[in-house]
Structures are given as structure tokens and as C-alpha cells.
Design an enzyme around this catalytic site. Structure first.
Site, mmCIF file in Angstrom:
data_model
loop_
_atom_site.group_PDB
_atom_site.id
_atom_site.type_symbol
_atom_site.label_atom_id
_atom_site.label_comp_id
_atom_site.label_asym_id
_atom_site.label_seq_id
_atom_site.Cartn_x
_atom_site.Cartn_y
_atom_site.Cartn_z
ATOM 1 N N GLY A 468 55.460 -19.615 -63.534
ATOM 2 C CA GLY A 468 56.672 -18.969 -64.033
ATOM 3 C C GLY A 468 57.509 -18.405 -62.909
ATOM 4 O O GLY A 468 58.569 -17.827 -63.143
ATOM 5 N N THR A 469 57.048 -18.590 -61.676
ATOM 6 C CA THR A 469 57.694 -17.918 -60.557
ATOM 7 C C THR A 469 58.672 -18.798 -59.782
ATOM 8 O O THR A 469 59.431 -18.297 -58.963
ATOM 9 C CB THR A 469 56.624 -17.394 -59.596
ATOM 10 O OG1 THR A 469 55.726 -18.458 -59.322
ATOM 11 C CG2 THR A 469 55.861 -16.252 -60.219
ATOM 12 N N ARG A 604 61.680 -13.657 -44.272
ATOM 13 C CA ARG A 604 62.887 -14.401 -44.622
ATOM 14 C C ARG A 604 62.928 -14.706 -46.122
ATOM 15 O O ARG A 604 61.900 -15.016 -46.724
ATOM 16 C CB ARG A 604 62.888 -15.719 -43.835
ATOM 17 C CG ARG A 604 64.108 -16.581 -44.091
ATOM 18 C CD ARG A 604 64.200 -17.730 -43.107
ATOM 19 N NE ARG A 604 63.121 -18.697 -43.282
ATOM 20 C CZ ARG A 604 63.291 -20.021 -43.174
ATOM 21 N NH1 ARG A 604 64.486 -20.516 -42.906
ATOM 22 N NH2 ARG A 604 62.275 -20.838 -43.314
ATOM 23 N N ASN A 607 64.555 -17.925 -51.570
ATOM 24 C CA ASN A 607 65.495 -18.055 -52.674
ATOM 25 C C ASN A 607 65.705 -16.663 -53.272
ATOM 26 O O ASN A 607 64.862 -16.177 -54.027
ATOM 27 C CB ASN A 607 64.931 -19.027 -53.718
ATOM 28 C CG ASN A 607 65.855 -19.215 -54.905
ATOM 29 O OD1 ASN A 607 66.525 -18.280 -55.336
ATOM 30 N ND2 ASN A 607 65.881 -20.418 -55.446
ATOM 31 N N PRO A 608 66.802 -16.003 -52.917
ATOM 32 C CA PRO A 608 67.006 -14.609 -53.316
ATOM 33 C C PRO A 608 66.967 -14.394 -54.830
ATOM 34 O O PRO A 608 66.533 -13.349 -55.297
ATOM 35 C CB PRO A 608 68.398 -14.273 -52.776
ATOM 36 C CG PRO A 608 68.713 -15.312 -51.777
ATOM 37 C CD PRO A 608 67.910 -16.530 -52.108
ATOM 38 N N GLN A 614 60.997 -12.053 -59.097
ATOM 39 C CA GLN A 614 59.599 -11.710 -58.850
ATOM 40 C C GLN A 614 59.415 -10.205 -58.786
ATOM 41 O O GLN A 614 58.507 -9.640 -59.388
ATOM 42 C CB GLN A 614 59.155 -12.277 -57.491
ATOM 43 C CG GLN A 614 58.872 -13.725 -57.493
ATOM 44 C CD GLN A 614 57.466 -13.963 -57.984
ATOM 45 O OE1 GLN A 614 57.126 -13.636 -59.114
ATOM 46 N NE2 GLN A 614 56.633 -14.532 -57.144
ATOM 47 N N GLY A 680 54.813 -12.224 -54.324
ATOM 48 C CA GLY A 680 54.391 -12.293 -55.725
ATOM 49 C C GLY A 680 53.952 -10.986 -56.347
ATOM 50 O O GLY A 680 54.278 -10.696 -57.495
ATOM 51 N N GLU A 681 53.163 -10.213 -55.638
ATOM 52 C CA GLU A 681 52.547 -9.055 -56.281
ATOM 53 C C GLU A 681 53.098 -7.710 -55.834
ATOM 54 O O GLU A 681 52.839 -6.686 -56.463
ATOM 55 C CB GLU A 681 51.027 -9.105 -56.065
ATOM 56 C CG GLU A 681 50.377 -10.096 -56.989
ATOM 57 C CD GLU A 681 49.059 -10.645 -56.458
ATOM 58 O OE1 GLU A 681 48.026 -10.304 -57.014
ATOM 59 O OE2 GLU A 681 49.075 -11.413 -55.482
HETATM 60 MO MO1 MOS Z 1 46.791 -11.856 -57.723
HETATM 61 S S1 MOS Z 1 45.858 -11.225 -59.515
HETATM 62 O O1 MOS Z 1 45.572 -11.960 -56.563
HETATM 63 O O2 MOS Z 1 47.679 -13.259 -58.172
#
Ligand code: MOS
Length: 714
Positions: A468-469, A604, A607-608, A614, A680-681
Site C-alpha cells: 500500500g506504500t 533524499r 517521491n515526495p 507514509q 516506512g515506520e
Molecule cells: Mo516493521 S513491523 O519491522 O515493517
């Protein structure tokens, strides 16, 4: 490389497919003669199965077969490399003994013509147990030191003399924070469809963000050569950790398909997301902090107690960032574990960092209040110029700039340091809070293939994932830029175990791991064509002609990328951020996040638009953790009392604040070719603390136990 696409805010290439319902998710693949499986689950938390009465279930309408321990094949164990090192997921294959360790444990599968028939028949199964009182709470048992290490972390760390430094500290705190059990609640629940194409060949459609790992797991359990297990997953409707590891439903669907000689699909119900695919464990974190009279940290102790299941070890690594986020000479970080009769914990978005930084960043705020220092100023005074735990320089760190820009955008200088001092027009108490965000910038090895087709288009493949990202989009950007052709000429394919190796999608490392492979494969392709005497044309339209002349169907090149070991050894890689929130707390103790400003240094920008999305999603996740989420096991029976979205609350659109998300956007010089670090997190990290700190500023109440529900404020 003609860098025209990297850095552009492209919309998702698969966006149209998704909004029109044409993106095919795991549960949506139609197979001929498909049958449906319903799990038989334990209703006790501790003990053993004495007998299972299937008579009523067997004669229920539509039932084709029932798999239990009685007729289950002897499964081989999960691969050692997963279970021995404490990799997350289940470490025990199902149906090989009668032991029961938690409510909801899988005891079998009923297979029927329809999902409803299978579910009905499963409800007719009667199980006799020998039941023992379960251990459900952290206070019920003696915690022990974890035995296994998660590969990337060591769980106990010590430097200097914490007690000595605390004794002479000018300001100190010693408090306990807690975070509840939380469950992954992606809208797409877990689904698997197992199909034996031949007696020794399997096709599995599963919502997994670990295609290659699942292939390894299934091959190992059923004793098949790896290449005989084909896993497909083209889209994932959210995962957050749950879909990354080995859980027994895949094994059960596969064995059930063997039993009934038809494809079998098992799709989790919402309650099964609470007992069958991991969860974030409950944590209790004791924090001791001390500073000298200038606010410089002299002592930090972070002691976490958490739990795992009786049969699999996973430790929520809460203290890892406490070792090095701030400069401090005396540090002690420890983790202890209790084995409880609850389902197996596993990573859930920013495992360790999300609950751990909640505690660390609240503790800093408490100290700032006590020492009467501005919370941003306290952080700047304790800025870590290098990683004091690893004794290494940072690869690149623009956290100071994040604080400055964030504070400015937010209007932090208008904050009243005194709690309970500000009210909104409607009478709500208003509070400002902030926190630091940090997340490791990991990188793994990965592979990709690039194929120049007869029609002049290029297909690039890797066994990676789209959760989904925006993987399809980002990887197409890399491929098109490397080849110097328009993005419309590129087709990126993923989600197939027959494609070149890619790591499990987790740890915020997908882009930094897979992009080097994609770029490498595209470079190799150009080289190959040059070697064959063809010149890579300036006009991409001429690509097709190359083939007509060569008489070939396609030209293919592969590349396997590895993290640059030298750089990794010399430097410490993290992403950073600073976030600021404004909360309003009404008369009834209801907290609303009104405004959120976040400034991030993730290297860098690729993709802004996707990057912003995210971070925004991560922050919402964090606000949800701060204010709503919590799984409640019954203390006597171990049964989850709120396994649904009516009772387990998550933030929705109506709770969304006004966002201002910004990036420093400076390439990391030690991520060659890429300049980008994980994104991502990090959005969730710090968000719960920023809210809790703002709630304190608004109300003068320090809530140390998440979630911050109204009962804790009135
Ligand atoms: Mo994370 S739960 O290590 O994508």
C-alpha cells in the site's frame, strides 16, 4: 543516470487499479473447484485437548473434509534459521501434539463448499479439554532475560555508572510507563489459498509481505524442493507486521487442500486478526533519568518488562533507541520477558521504537518540566553528535534542522510552558507537545531482472511486495531513470516467488534494499545491449528496432545488490524527525489532535507525494496508539474481550488533524547511488509521546499508561 523522475511527486501507478477494484488481493483470486476452510480454535488458554467430537460437524451441509491432529500429516519443523535465532512468527508447527497455549490456537480446519457452511460446521465441533489456570498478566510470573536475540539488536546494554550519576543528579525522575497489547488491523484480513497443482507442486495465493520466506517455510514443512512452492501476492491491503512471518494458517490450508484434493481458501475473520497472526505485546517500562543543573543528561536507565507466548520467543525491543538517541555517559538498558498464555507477539509497525520512544520522549518531557527547560531546548542540549552506543559517526543526521524547522512551522514559541494555561473558544483545554522520532535505516540484499521486450518496453521483476506504500511506482521511477526512458515504457512486477530474491518487507528497508537491485539490473541490460553491438538509443522509440535487427524475442539481465559492508561498518544509519502537535481536551476528557507538524530527515526524497503519505499514515497510527488502541485479555480466562473494530478503536478520518509534513531532503552520502534512507515506520515513532506531552501541557495530567482515554483525564 538522467535523474528526471526521482524526486518527482508521481501519483501511484496502481492507483487507478485500486480505486476501481481491479487490483487483485489474495482472497480475490478465483480457482476452479475452490473449497473454503474455517479454523477450529481453542476456547481455553492453557492445558490440552482430550478429545474432539466431529460427528455433528461432519454431517453438516456442504462439509467436504475436516483436518485435525487425528488425520494431519507429520509436518517437518520450520526452518532452523527462523526458529533458532528468535525470528518472529510461530516456531512450532500446528497439530503435532495436544497442548494448548492460548485461546484461539488452531486445532484444525473444517472444509466446506462455502465459507458460511464451513463456519457453521466449525461451530458444531465439540472439544474436551484438560484445563489449567492460564498466566495472562505480567505480574503473574517471574520475568526472565530473553535468550534469543533478534538479529539486528542486542537487548541488554550498559555503560558507565547509572546509580552513581543518579545519586548526584540535580534533576531526576523515576517513573513507569505502560503500553497495552495492540493488534494489527489492516482492512484486508489475512488470506491464503493453497492448491496442489501436482502431488509435489504447490501454488499459494497469500497476503504476505515475506514471499520468499513463506516459500522457504512451506517447502521445509512439506519436504518439497523450494522451487516447487509457488507463492503469489500482487497487492496487500495493509500489513503493519502481521503478514510478515510464519503462522499456522498457511500450513493448515495447504494440508487441508491435500486432504480434500481441492484448492482451499482460509480468510481470517476480524476476530482472528487478534489471535492468529501476532500482536504487539504489552510493555511496562521503568525510566530513571538524571541531569546536571544545566539540563545535560548524566544518567539514563530504561528497564522493559514484556511478554511472549509459551512456544515462541519475541521481545518487543523498547530500549534500543534509548542507548543512543541522546548523549549520556551513564546508560543502562534491559529487557525481561514473561511467557504468557496469549497469542505469539511479533513486530507491529516500529517494533520497539513505537512503545519505547513513547516512554523515552515522555520521560524527557517530564524532566524538562521539572528542570523548567523548554522541551526542544532540552533535546538540543543533549544532542548526540555520534552514536555513543556503537561508538560510530552517523552516516548523516539533520535532526537539529528538524527541530528548528518544525518548531518554526508549528509556532512552538507561542507555547505556554505552564500547564492548564490555555483554552480554546469552546472551553477546551489546549496543549502543545513535541517529540523526537528516530528509526534504523536498514538495508538488505536483493535481486532484480530487467527484460527488454520485442515491443521496446522494459519489464523489471523482483520478489518484493506492495503493502500500500507505492512499491510499483517507486521502482518504476528508478528503472525508467536508469534506462533513460519514459516511465510508460517500464513495467515493474513483484509479488511472485519465481522472481529474483527480495527481503521480507519490513524494517522500513524495502526501497533502500530493492532499488539498488533494480538500478543494477537496468544498467546490466544496457551493458548487454552494448556488448551485442547495439547502442542504447537516444530515442527510446528505437528500442523496438534493436530487436527486429537482432532477431531475438527479448534480452534479459540480472543483478544482485548487497548493502555496502564497509560503509555499514563505519557509520551508523538512522532516519530522524521532530514532531509537534496541538491537542484540545474537552470537558469530558476527550482528546483531539488538532494540528500536527512533522519535519523529517530521511535522506533524499524519492517521491515526495508517497513519502508524505507514509509519514501521514504513520502519525495517524501513532495518534491511534496514543488515544484509542488496546487489546484487553480477560484476566481469568485469557480470552480477548474486544476482538473487533467496534470495541477495539482505531482512529478514523473524522479524527484526522491538519497536517504539515516536511522533509530536509538532503542525500545521505553513505547510501551510494541512492541517498535515501528508510521512511516506512518513522512516522509512528514519537507520535504517541507528542500527544501525551501535549495532553500534560493542556491539563497538567501526566498519563503514563496508554491509551489516553477520557477516564484517565476526568
Ligand atoms: Mo516493521 S513491523 O519491522 O515493517
Amino acid at each position: 543516470m538522467r535523474a528526471t523522475l526521482i524526486g518527482q511527486p508521481l501519483t501511484r501507478l496502481d492507483g487507478r487499479l485500486k480505486v476501481t477494484g481491479r487490483a487483485t488481493y489474495a482472497a480475490e483470486f478465483q480457482r476452479s473447484k475452490l473449497a473454503y476452510g474455517a479454523l477450529i480454535q481453542s476456547t481455553i488458554a492453557n492445558g490440552s485437548v482430550v478429545s474432539i467430537d466431529l460427528s455433528a460437524a461432519k454431517s453438516a451441509p456442504g462439509v467436504i473434509g475436516i483436518l485435525t491432529r487425528e488425520n494431519a500429516p507429520q509436518f517437518k519443523p520450520y526452518p532452523d534459521e527462523l526458529t533458532k535465532n528468535g525470528a518472529p512468527g510461530e516456531s512450532r508447527v500446528p497439530l503435532q501434539d495436544d497442548n494448548v497455549y492460548w485461546v484461539g490456537q488452531h486445532l484444525g480446519v473444517v472444509v466446506a463448499e462455502t465459507f458460511e457452511q464451513a463456519t457453521h460446521a466449525a461451530s458444531l465441533v465439540r472439544v474436551q479439554y484438560e484445563s489449567k489456570p492460564p498466566l495472562v498478566s505480567l505480574t503473574d510470573a517471574n520475568p526472565v532475560q530473553p535468550e534469543k536475540f533478534i538479529a539486528r539488536e542486542r537487548l541488554q546494554a550498559k555503560r558507565g555508572d547509572v546509580n552513581g550519576a543518579l545519586a548526584s543528579a540535580a534533576h531526576k525522575i523515576d517513573v513507569v510507563y505502560s503500553t497495552p497489547i495492540e493488534n494489527h488491523n489492516p482492512i484486508e484480513t489475512t488470506s491464503t489459498t493453497a492448491e496442489w497443482e501436482a502431488p509435489d507442486r504447490l501454488l499459494i495465493h497469500e497476503s504476505t509481505r515475506g514471499i520468499k520466506q513463506l516459500q522457504k517455510v512451506v517447502a521445509s514443512v512439506f519436504g518439497l524442493p523450494r522451487e516447487n512452492v509457488h507463492i503469489i501476492c500482487k497487492f496487500i491491503g495493509g500489513a503493519f507486521g502481521a503478514k510478515g512471518f510464519q503462522w499456522s494458517h498457511t500450513i493448515l490450508a495447504t494440508a487441508a487442500a491435500q486432504l480434500v484434493q481441492r484448492p482451499v481458501k482460509i480468510t481470517f475473520t476480524r476476530p482472528q486478526m487478534f489471535d492468529s497472526a501476532g500482536q504487539r505485546a504489552h510493555t511496562e517500562q521503568r525510566f530513571s533519568l538524571g541531569t546536571d543543573n544545566t539540563g545535560k543528561l548524566v544518567a539514563l536507565r530504561h528497564a522493559t518488562t514484556t511478554h511472549c507466548s509459551p512456544v515462541s520467543e519475541f521481545t518487543e525491543p523498547c530500549g534500543n533507541m534509548s542507548r543512543m538517541l541522546y548523549s549520556c555517559p551513564n546508560v543502562e538498558v534491559s529487557h525481561r520477558l514473561v511467557r504468557l498464555n496469549l497469542t505469539t507477539p511479533c513486530p507491529m509497525r516500529a517494533p520497539g521504537e513505537a512503545p519505547g520512544i513513547f516512554a523515552l520522549e515522555c520521560a524527557l518531557d517530564e524532566l524538562a518540566h521539572r528542570a523548567d527547560i523548554d522541551p526542544v531546548e532540552l533535546r538540543v542540549r543533549n544532542y548526540a553528535e555520534f552514536n555513543e552506543y556503537e561508538n560510530k559517526p552517523w552516516s548523516s543526521k539533520k535532526l537539529r534542522e528538524c527541530y528548528q524547522r518544525g518548531a518554526e512551522k508549528f509556532g512552538w514559541s507561542k507555547r505556554n510552558r505552564k500547564p492548564r494555561a490555555t483554552r480554546a473558544a469552546d472551553g477546551s483545554q489546549v496543549g502543545f507537545g513535541m517529540a523526537t522520532a528516530i528509526y534504523p535505516a536498514g538495508q538488505q540484499k536483493a535481486g532484480a531482472t530487467a527484460i527488454l521486450n520485442k515491443d521496446g518496453t522494459v519489464t523489471v521483476r523482483s520478489a518484493t511486495h506492495e503493502i500500500g506504500t507505492g512499491t510499483y511506482t517507486a521502482m518504476s521511477q528508478f528503472a525508467a531513470d536508469t534506462l533513460g526512458i519514459p516511465i510508460e515504457k517500464v513495467r515493474f512486477e513483484l509479488g511472485d516467488s519465481q522472481f529474483p530474491d527480495a527481503p521480507n518487507n519490513g524494517g522500513s528497508w524495502l526501497t533502500s534494499s530493492v532499488a539498488p537491485a533494480v538500478m543494477g539490473a537496468c544498467r546490466e541490460l544496457k551493458k548487454k545491449i552494448a556488448q551485442a553491438g547495439g547502442n542504447w538509443p537516444n530515442d527510446p522509440a528505437q528500442l523496438a528496432d534493436l530487436f527486429v535487427r537482432s532477431g531475438q524475442e527479448q534480452v534479459q539481465a540480472e543483478f544482485n545488490s548487497e548493502p555496502n559492508r564497509e560503509e555499514r561498518e563505519k557509520f551508523s544509519f538512522f532516519s530522524y524527525g521532530a514532531l509537534f502537535v496541538e491537542v484540545h481536551v474537552d470537558l469530558f476528557g476527550q482528546v483531539r489532535v488538532k494540528r500536527a507538524v512533522g519535519v523529517y530527515d530521511t535522506g533524499r526524497m524519492i517521491n515526495p507525494r508517497l513519502a508524505r503519505s507514509q509519514i501521514l499514515g504513520g502519525m495517524l497510527f501513532g495518534f491511534s496508539m496514543a488515544l484509542m488502541e488496546g487489546t484487553i485479555p480477560d484476566q481469568k480466562t485469557g480470552r480477548i474481550v474486544n476482538p473487533n473494530l467496534a470495541d477495539y478503536h482505531v482512529l478514523v478520518h473524522a479524527d484526522t488533524p491538519e497536517f504539515d509534513i516536511d522533509f530536509i531532503n538532503e542525500p545521505d552520502p553513505h547510501m551510494p547511488d541512492l541517498g535515501a534512507r528508510g521512511i516506512g515506520e518513522i512516522g509512528i515513532v514519537g507520535a504517541p509521546a507528542a500527544v501525551a506531552n501535549a495532553v500534560f501541557n493542556a491539563t497538567g495530567k501526566r498519563v503514563r499508561d496508554l491509551p489516553i482515554t477520557p477516564d484517565k483525564l476526568i
